[in-house]
Design an enzyme around this catalytic site. Structure first.
Site, PDB file in Angstrom:
ATOM      1  N   GLU A  11      69.169  58.618  37.179  1.00  0.00           N
ATOM      2  CA  GLU A  11      70.275  57.840  36.642  1.00  0.00           C
ATOM      3  C   GLU A  11      69.837  57.441  35.229  1.00  0.00           C
ATOM      4  O   GLU A  11      68.736  56.909  35.062  1.00  0.00           O
ATOM      5  CB  GLU A  11      70.519  56.571  37.472  1.00  0.00           C
ATOM      6  CG  GLU A  11      71.714  55.795  36.920  1.00  0.00           C
ATOM      7  CD  GLU A  11      71.950  54.438  37.581  1.00  0.00           C
ATOM      8  OE1 GLU A  11      71.053  53.936  38.285  1.00  0.00           O
ATOM      9  OE2 GLU A  11      73.047  53.884  37.362  1.00  0.00           O
ATOM     10  N   ARG A  33      57.565  57.760  48.090  1.00  0.00           N
ATOM     11  CA  ARG A  33      57.458  57.568  46.655  1.00  0.00           C
ATOM     12  C   ARG A  33      56.033  57.164  46.299  1.00  0.00           C
ATOM     13  O   ARG A  33      55.259  56.745  47.160  1.00  0.00           O
ATOM     14  CB  ARG A  33      58.467  56.527  46.167  1.00  0.00           C
ATOM     15  CG  ARG A  33      58.211  55.106  46.649  1.00  0.00           C
ATOM     16  CD  ARG A  33      58.933  54.079  45.790  1.00  0.00           C
ATOM     17  NE  ARG A  33      60.398  54.184  45.840  1.00  0.00           N
ATOM     18  CZ  ARG A  33      61.162  54.281  44.763  1.00  0.00           C
ATOM     19  NH1 ARG A  33      60.612  54.307  43.567  1.00  0.00           N
ATOM     20  NH2 ARG A  33      62.460  54.335  44.875  1.00  0.00           N
ATOM     21  N   LYS A  46      62.163  49.993  38.269  1.00  0.00           N
ATOM     22  CA  LYS A  46      62.854  50.176  36.988  1.00  0.00           C
ATOM     23  C   LYS A  46      63.386  48.841  36.483  1.00  0.00           C
ATOM     24  O   LYS A  46      63.374  48.563  35.293  1.00  0.00           O
ATOM     25  CB  LYS A  46      64.055  51.103  37.183  1.00  0.00           C
ATOM     26  CG  LYS A  46      63.812  52.554  36.881  1.00  0.00           C
ATOM     27  CD  LYS A  46      65.158  53.267  37.041  1.00  0.00           C
ATOM     28  CE  LYS A  46      65.146  54.677  36.526  1.00  0.00           C
ATOM     29  NZ  LYS A  46      66.486  55.294  36.627  1.00  0.00           N
TER      30      LYS A  46
END
Length: 562
Positions: free
Chosen positions: A36, A262, A272
RNA sequence: UGGGACGUGGCCAAGUGGUAAGGCAUCGGAUUUUGAUUCCGACAUUCGCAGGUUCAAUUCCUGCCGUCCCAGCCA
């Protein structure tokens, strides 16, 4: 398939292999990397990138770069530029396959209308609060919306109206009609579209309704012919929905979503949101601050992309939610730099040495190998003279046992130069050491046959031609090993390391002026450094410390302290 | 008290019925004009725990414990 071929494959690769061998998919293998554009990529993304691109390459397939731009209020072109650059820097290419979820808005809209006609989606006029309220809880079933069963033609009409723009944000949403009592919250009539009168960085003001992630992602995969849609563990709960949409649309060879663990790294965080926060609060100097785990930060810090790739390969892929020690990353960075980095001598904390038996004004040229690990690296010439600087920590008036550096009456070799002995310590009025008076052994020139051996070798610079440099020494941004485990009442900023950056004025041999941005250099006995991409110039050399050398002596010292 | 997933040495991670790969870290030791590199060697009688099946279980079964994810009109 034989057992040997199974060995060593991680579960994602194994599943892809199984899919190709059983004919679930026919070639090519198609994957996608779907960031994104709402922030910078970090080293956690590097793991995903290596997986997505790596697996496709291994099968002779392809990987699309697809920006997941379904939420215009959070996204920006600034980010798409940085993302492109970071992926390329890591060493991967998507050729001409740069796509955007927004490329598919029209198709998505048509598919949504199709679901409405099938009685599988409806327009809900409940407020956001009501929707949330009626979703229920993990243990309590949700309540159906009063609008859930309205007729298809009304839904179609309202959906059209949502798109036309007369309705304010939040007035209504399109929802999939699945099961309000489903144990998986994602299946309780998930929202497909919301109204947002926002300018989109690509589609401008064409749309005022935007698809949600769940509605956009799988369908985008399908449109692109993606076979394996690899994502992280937190999307496991979304897989039933991912599959549901594909099924209702009767997509012939629906993509398969596979979730992996992850990357979590000790002493750093990958959120983020928090990374953005660090930047916005000015707690770091920007997304590319060398202390940041962002790819742009790591690049400026001097981590080679090949080292990142080696690291990612080494840590493997599984479904275990764990945390990798920073030392593992640093190992691969050192391994790469040890092979490639030219050696250079830089004194970080200078202590003057005068060689009393060296003729005043005499300067001698000495050959110095650029990289003992690389036979093709060649040599350079350095100069040697009466006044030199050594590292202040390399001299101790009262040395502990096994300190084989310089101290009164002891001798050491100056790398590429001569053996010197310390005869006298000159002090300032405050008792601090001003300089050392030493003598050199004329028969000990480096490389000369039959040379004596001494235990210690020091790096040094020649006072006559050394150049001043700013050197930025970094350590971890945080003091806590597991930044995912923050105490009640505290927040991540409570664990910022006040010593994450210290800047020193150093003296280096002249060659450091010729350092090239993007390359790594070993400052002998210190570590690997790289010219700062923003501030370095030959006139004012500025270096970032990438990583220290392993330091066994420091370890021993620390042990004896405790 | 719901659903999904995961638990193999300090950190990762193979192995999935035949008696515990590998990497990082750590600890020894050799070589070394970087206390770096390199090189040798050590490092889980045991696979979250407890039962059960079996000649044999980390692998199969049952129960328990622990950790993570999910109640955005974020992705």
């Amino acid at each position: 398939m034989s057992d040997e071929t199974r060995l060593g494959l991680d579960f994602v690769r194994q599943w892809v292999k199984d899919d190709m061998e059983t004919g679930r998919f026919s070639p090519p293998v198609v994957t996608r990397f779907p960031p994104e554009p709402n922030g910078y990529l970090h080293i956690g993304h590097a793991k995903a990138i290596c997986l997505d691109f790596g697996i496709a390459t291994e099968w002779g397939g392809r990987t699309n770069l697809r920006f997941d731009d379904t939420n215009p209020v959070k996204e920006d072109v600034e980010y798409v530029d940085s993302i492109r650059q970071d992926i390329q820097w890591l060493g991967f290419t998507w050729e001409d396959r740069e796509f955007y979820a927004s490329d598919y808005f029209e198709q998505l809209y048509e598919w949504a209308a199709f679901l409405i006609k099938e009685g599988l989606a409806y327009v809900d006029e409940q407020s956001p609060e009501e929707i949330s309220q009626n979703r229920g809880t993990p243990t309590l079933a949700g309540k159906p919306s009063p609008f859930r069963d309205r007729p298809v033609d009304i839904n179609l009409e309202l959906f059209q109206k949502m798109k036309e723009g007369s309705l304010p944000d939040g007035a209504m949403v399109l929802r999939a009609k699945i099961d309000m009592a489903h144990p998986n919250l994602n299946m309780r009539d998930p929202v497909m579209y919301r109204i947002k009168h926002a300018h989109h960085h690509r589609t401008g003001d064409t749309w005022c309704i935007y698809p949600m992630y769940d509605w956009a992602h799988g369908q985008s995969d399908a449109i692109e012919g993606v076979t394996h849609s690899i994502c992280t563990l937190e999307f496991e709960n979304h897989r039933p929905l991912y599959n549901w949409f594909l099924e209702q649309l009767e997509i012939p060879h629906p993509p398969r979503q596979i979730e992996f663990n992850r990357l979590n790294l000790s002493f750093t965080m990958m959120s983020k949101r928090k990374l953005l926060d660090l930047v916005q609060k000015g707690l770091v100097k920007g997304w590319d601050d060398p202390r940041m785990p962002t790819l742009t930060g790591i690049r400026r810090r001097g981590y080679p992309p090949s080292a990142i790739r080696a690291f990612v390969t080494a840590i493997g892929v599984s479904k275990t939610d764990g945390m990798i020690e920073l030392s593992a990353l640093e190992y691969y960075v050192r391994e790469e730099l040890n092979r490639t980095a030219p050696r250079v001598m830089v004194v970080l904390n200078p202590l003057k040495v005068v060689l009393t038996n060296w003729p005043v004004g005499k300067v001698e040229s000495l050959p110095a190998d650029n990289n003992p690990e690389d036979g093709n690296a060649g040599t350079r010439t350095i100069t040697f003279g009466r006044e030199l600087y050594i590292e202040a920590e390399d001299f101790l008036e009262d040395p502990p046992k096994k300190f084989f550096r310089l101290s009164p009456g002891k001798e050491v070799r100056l790398k590429h130069g001569y053996i010197i002995a310390c005869n006298e310590v000159v002090k300032n009025t405050d008792g601090s050491i001003a300089e050392l008076r030493c003598t050199y052994d004329p028969d000990s020139r480096s490389g000369e046959a039959g040379g004596r051996k001494v235990k210690g070798t020091l790096h040094w610079v020649h006072a006559a031609d050394c150049v001043e440099a700013e050197v930025r020494l970094y350590s971890t941004l945080f003091t806590k090993r597991d930044m995912g485990d923050i105490e009640e009442g505290k927040d991540y900023t409570d664990y910022l390391n006040p010593e994450s950056l210290t800047t020193v004025r150093a003296l280096g041999e002249p060659a450091i002026r010729q350092a090239k941005i993007g390359l790594g250099y070993q400052f002998l006995r210190h570590g690997y450094f790289t010219p700062d991409s923003e501030h370095f110039s030959p006139e004012v050399p500025v270096f970032n410390r990438t990583v220290t050398l392993k330091d066994t002596w420091a370890k021993i010292e620390k042990r004896t302290e405790n």
